[in-house]
Design an enzyme around this catalytic site. Structure first.
Site, PDB file in Angstrom:
ATOM      1  N   HIS A 190       0.800  -1.220   0.000  1.00  0.00           N
ATOM      2  CA  HIS A 190       0.000   0.000   0.000  1.00  0.00           C
ATOM      3  C   HIS A 190       0.839   1.279   0.000  1.00  0.00           C
ATOM      4  O   HIS A 190       0.403   2.305  -0.508  1.00  0.00           O
ATOM      5  CB  HIS A 190      -1.058  -0.047   1.099  1.00  0.00           C
ATOM      6  N   ARG A 297     -10.711   3.686  -1.978  1.00  0.00           N
ATOM      7  CA  ARG A 297     -10.341   2.777  -0.883  1.00  0.00           C
ATOM      8  C   ARG A 297     -10.735   3.445   0.431  1.00  0.00           C
ATOM      9  O   ARG A 297      -9.947   4.198   1.004  1.00  0.00           O
ATOM     10  CB  ARG A 297      -8.829   2.530  -0.875  1.00  0.00           C
ATOM     11  N   ARG A 333     -15.511   1.342  -2.513  1.00  0.00           N
ATOM     12  CA  ARG A 333     -15.361  -0.008  -1.965  1.00  0.00           C
ATOM     13  C   ARG A 333     -15.594   0.055  -0.475  1.00  0.00           C
ATOM     14  O   ARG A 333     -15.045   0.920   0.206  1.00  0.00           O
ATOM     15  CB  ARG A 333     -13.956  -0.510  -2.244  1.00  0.00           C
ATOM     16  N   GLU A 432     -11.200 -10.693  -6.622  1.00  0.00           N
ATOM     17  CA  GLU A 432      -9.822 -10.725  -6.105  1.00  0.00           C
ATOM     18  C   GLU A 432      -9.417 -12.146  -5.740  1.00  0.00           C
ATOM     19  O   GLU A 432      -8.268 -12.418  -5.440  1.00  0.00           O
ATOM     20  CB  GLU A 432      -9.716  -9.865  -4.837  1.00  0.00           C
ATOM     21  N   ASN A 455      -4.184  -7.036  -7.704  1.00  0.00           N
ATOM     22  CA  ASN A 455      -3.140  -7.130  -6.661  1.00  0.00           C
ATOM     23  C   ASN A 455      -3.364  -8.380  -5.826  1.00  0.00           C
ATOM     24  O   ASN A 455      -2.445  -9.139  -5.532  1.00  0.00           O
ATOM     25  CB  ASN A 455      -3.166  -5.908  -5.744  1.00  0.00           C
ATOM     26  N   ASP A 456      -4.614  -8.558  -5.440  1.00  0.00           N
ATOM     27  CA  ASP A 456      -4.922  -9.759  -4.666  1.00  0.00           C
ATOM     28  C   ASP A 456      -5.151 -10.969  -5.564  1.00  0.00           C
ATOM     29  O   ASP A 456      -4.741 -12.074  -5.224  1.00  0.00           O
ATOM     30  CB  ASP A 456      -6.161  -9.513  -3.786  1.00  0.00           C
ATOM     31  N   ARG A 466       1.842 -10.697  -1.440  1.00  0.00           N
ATOM     32  CA  ARG A 466       2.169  -9.484  -2.180  1.00  0.00           C
ATOM     33  C   ARG A 466       3.129  -8.562  -1.436  1.00  0.00           C
ATOM     34  O   ARG A 466       3.663  -7.624  -2.013  1.00  0.00           O
ATOM     35  CB  ARG A 466       0.884  -8.720  -2.539  1.00  0.00           C
ATOM     36  N   CYS A 503      -9.383  -2.533 -11.139  1.00  0.00           N
ATOM     37  CA  CYS A 503      -8.832  -1.464 -10.304  1.00  0.00           C
ATOM     38  C   CYS A 503      -7.526  -1.890  -9.639  1.00  0.00           C
ATOM     39  O   CYS A 503      -6.941  -1.134  -8.881  1.00  0.00           O
ATOM     40  CB  CYS A 503      -9.847  -1.031  -9.254  1.00  0.00           C
TER      41      CYS A 503
HETATM   42  C1  PEP Z   1      -6.560  -5.324  -5.462  1.00  0.00           C
HETATM   43  O1  PEP Z   1      -6.456  -6.267  -4.680  1.00  0.00           O
HETATM   44  O2  PEP Z   1      -6.178  -5.371  -6.649  1.00  0.00           O
HETATM   45  C2  PEP Z   1      -7.128  -4.053  -5.002  1.00  0.00           C
HETATM   46  C3  PEP Z   1      -7.383  -3.083  -5.848  1.00  0.00           C
HETATM   47  O3  PEP Z   1      -7.327  -3.906  -3.656  1.00  0.00           O
HETATM   48  P1  PEP Z   1      -6.173  -3.558  -2.590  1.00  0.00           P
HETATM   49  O4  PEP Z   1      -4.921  -3.285  -3.376  1.00  0.00           O
HETATM   50  O5  PEP Z   1      -6.621  -2.378  -1.815  1.00  0.00           O
HETATM   51  O6  PEP Z   1      -6.114  -4.810  -1.802  1.00  0.00           O
HETATM   52 MG    MG Z   2      -7.441  -6.153  -2.801  1.00  0.00          MG
END
Ligand code: PEP
Ligand code: MG
Length: 577
Positions: A190, A297, A333, A432, A455-456, A466, A503
């Protein structure tokens, strides 16, 4: 000159002095002094220096924090100048012949113990934290150790740290902080994501930059390639100044598309939206010409506060964002706490695998009062713009149904109370978790839209944390398994007349744009700083050629490298970015 390589987290080149963030070691042996006068003078100077510092922090904080948050520093000043504490220090210097730091430490420990023990008085318990904070600062001055404070940076620097928490990152003032480099972290941690919204150059996961550097060393952060150069020679600085100038020239070229639609060469339209963390990010959304907000977020709203934000506080933030977008869609979200995001006031269990644990919608369904408050705030704000709500970390249809039922209940309650609620709110989910991606055809019958959180999705598909740089090589957006899941989700939504956005960070990845255009992704949502680059790239692509490319990659590629090679071959324009 030393060069370290990490992960390019945010575009740009920063050349400045290093501001090293170190947890200071304030340990020392309690010892005596036979010159009590000198110790009292040292103490007085340390108090005066600490006062100047706290006042400076307070002045900076009052610009970016709420009045209530800035008041913490008033409490610190009161502790610093408390006559009872000061008398206790001098008494220990006089009666026990202690040196100043020992006197402060013993006195502080005594009071902290007492205050901490007042279990039925949370106010006094908080004072224990204030005493610790203030006396640590005093002791640091007495020991000649610097306590780093990110919010007081007032000259151009590159911040170097083992890691930066999201709240550290939130304190960075982009006027002075030109870039940052950390030992750990990946492209989707993050702090990396926030560096992109701050539009400062960043390299994460360098391994040991914080050990290799001294405070004040000259450093170059190359956020385009993932390199960090410590104490560069003049020639290297000149070379990087040229790279920085070229990058700025490219940016100026993209800038021309700020008010343009996102169209391929053959006229197919896409939507490019931005991801935001707080209402303050709206500025970047507009200055980069994003067409919508594809991911708000909301957890940063919770993380910025000392207690759960109330329904009204949340309502105000959502209203600002919806109004700020003038009717353009805003996908909000619901709270995604857990994983690497913690709230000091929400006790979460200690877990072996937090990313596989109690997180996001799992918390919302187990502690539905949290979700209900947030949904009410959102529903009330819905009349100020075009609201879309999505639930994070949905793994099965029953979870979506349960969350949607809570949403419907809160909506009905508000309407019964006579509160106006928009009638065009879409409710969707994030994709995700591979289980949801595989079952997208069933989900598509019930949701209004999907937003793919790569990302997830990548971390769960590849089973690679990650946050862990040792397995960051497995963060493979182009692994054919990941690409097949993405295509499955887009196709499933279209079959039911629904739309799919993305996203996760892949949406802003130039090499992914050709495939996503080819797969017919409806909305790309990314760090605002990537919007113009991707719009420019899409304008050079032919949608039918990209559809052929996407089919070829998904059916023929066996590895991530092979998929990337197919893309580079088909899209020579990528080399110019
Ligand atoms: C993701 O997981 O791609 C996402 C956008 O959520 P975050 O990065 O906040 O977990
Ligand atoms: Mg995520």
């Amino acid at each position: 000159m030393t060069k370290l390589t990490g992960i390019a987290a945010s575009d740009g080149i920063a050349i400045a002095k290093a501001f090293l963030v170190e947890e200071p070691d304030l340990s020392f042996e309690i010892s005596k002094s036979n010159d009590s006068q000198q110790e009292k003078e040292r103490l007085a100077k340390a108090i005066a220096d600490s006062k100047v510092e706290i006042e400076k922090i307070k002045a900076v904080a009052s610009k970016s924090l709420s009045e209530e948050e800035a008041q913490v520093f008033d409490a610190h000043l009161m502790v610093l100048e408390d006559p009872e504490l000061q008398q206790a220090y001098t008494q220990k210097i006089d009666d026990d012949a202690l040196n100043a730091e020992s006197a402060v430490r013993q006195t502080a420990d005594f009071y902290i113990e007492i205050f901490k023990g007042m279990e039925d008085n949370p106010y006094m318990q908080e004072r224990a934290a204030d005493i610790k904070d203030v006396t640590d600062r005093l002791i640091a001055h007495l020991l000649g150790i610097k306590i780093p404070d990110l919010s007081t940076i007032d000259e151009e620097v590159v911040v170097v740290a083992y890691d930066l928490t999201p709240s550290d990152t939130a304190q960075l003032n982009r006027q002075f902080v030109k870039g940052f480099a950390t030992d750990i972290g990946g492209r989707t941690s993050h702090s990396a994501i926030m560096s992109r919204s701050l539009e400062i150059a960043a390299v994460v996961g360098t391994g040991n930059i914080s050990k290799e550097i001294n405070d004040g060393d000259m450093v170059i952060v190359d956020g385009l390639n993932g390199d960090v150069i410590v104490n560069p020679d003049d020639e290297t600085i000149a070379a990087y100044e040229k790279i920085a100038a070229d990058f700025l020239a490219r940016k100026a070229e993209w800038e021309k598309l700020k008010d343009a639609e996102t169209l391929t060469k053959d006229g197919k339209k896409f939507e490019i939206a931005a991801n935001i963390g707080t209402p303050k990010d709206l500025e970047g959304v507009h200055s980069n010409g994003a067409e919508a907000i594809g991911l708000y977020r909301t957890e940063f709203l919770y993380m910025d506060s000392d207690e759960m934000p109330t329904e009204d506080e949340q309502f105000e933030s959502y209203k600002v964002v919806l109004e700020g977008m003038n009717g353009r869609p805003v996908v909000v979200r619901t709270m995604d706490i857990g994983g690497d995001k913690h709230l000091p006031y929400l006790q979460l269990p200690e877990e072996m695998n937090p990313f596989l644990g109690y997180r996001a919608i799992r918390i919302g369904l187990k502690q539905p009062e949290l979700l209900r408050v947030q949904l009410r705030a959102l529903l009330r704000a819905s009349v100020y713009g075009t609201l879309r709500i999505m639930f994070p970390m949905i793994s099965n249809v029953a979870e979506f149904r349960a969350a949607k039922a809570i949403y419907e209940e809160e909506k009905a309650k508000l309407e019964a109370e006579g509160v106006e609620v928009a009638d065009n709110i879409q409710v969707g989910i994030m994709i995700e978790i591979p289980a949801a991606a595989v079952l997208a055809d069933q989900f598509a019958k019930e949701v209004d839209f999907f937003s793919i959180g790569t990302n997830d999705l990548i971390q769960y598909t590849m089973a690679a944390d990650r946050m862990n740089e040792h397995v960051s090589y497995l963060y493979q957006p182009f692994n054919p398994s990941v690409l097949r899941l993405i295509k499955n989700v887009i196709d499933a939504s279209h079959k039911e007349g629904k739309w799919t956005g993305m996203c996760g960070e892949v949406a802003g990845e130039p090499m992914a744009a050709p495939l996503l255009v080819g797969m017919g992704l409806d909305e790309f949502s990314m760090s605002a700083s990537s919007v113009l680059k991707i719009r420019s790239l899409i304008s050079k692509l032919d949608s039918k050629e990209m559809a052929d490319l996407a089919n070829k990659v998904v059916t023929e590629a066996t590895t991530s490298d092979e998929a990337e090679a197919f893309i580079k071959d088909a899209v020579p324009e990528l080399a110019d970015l």
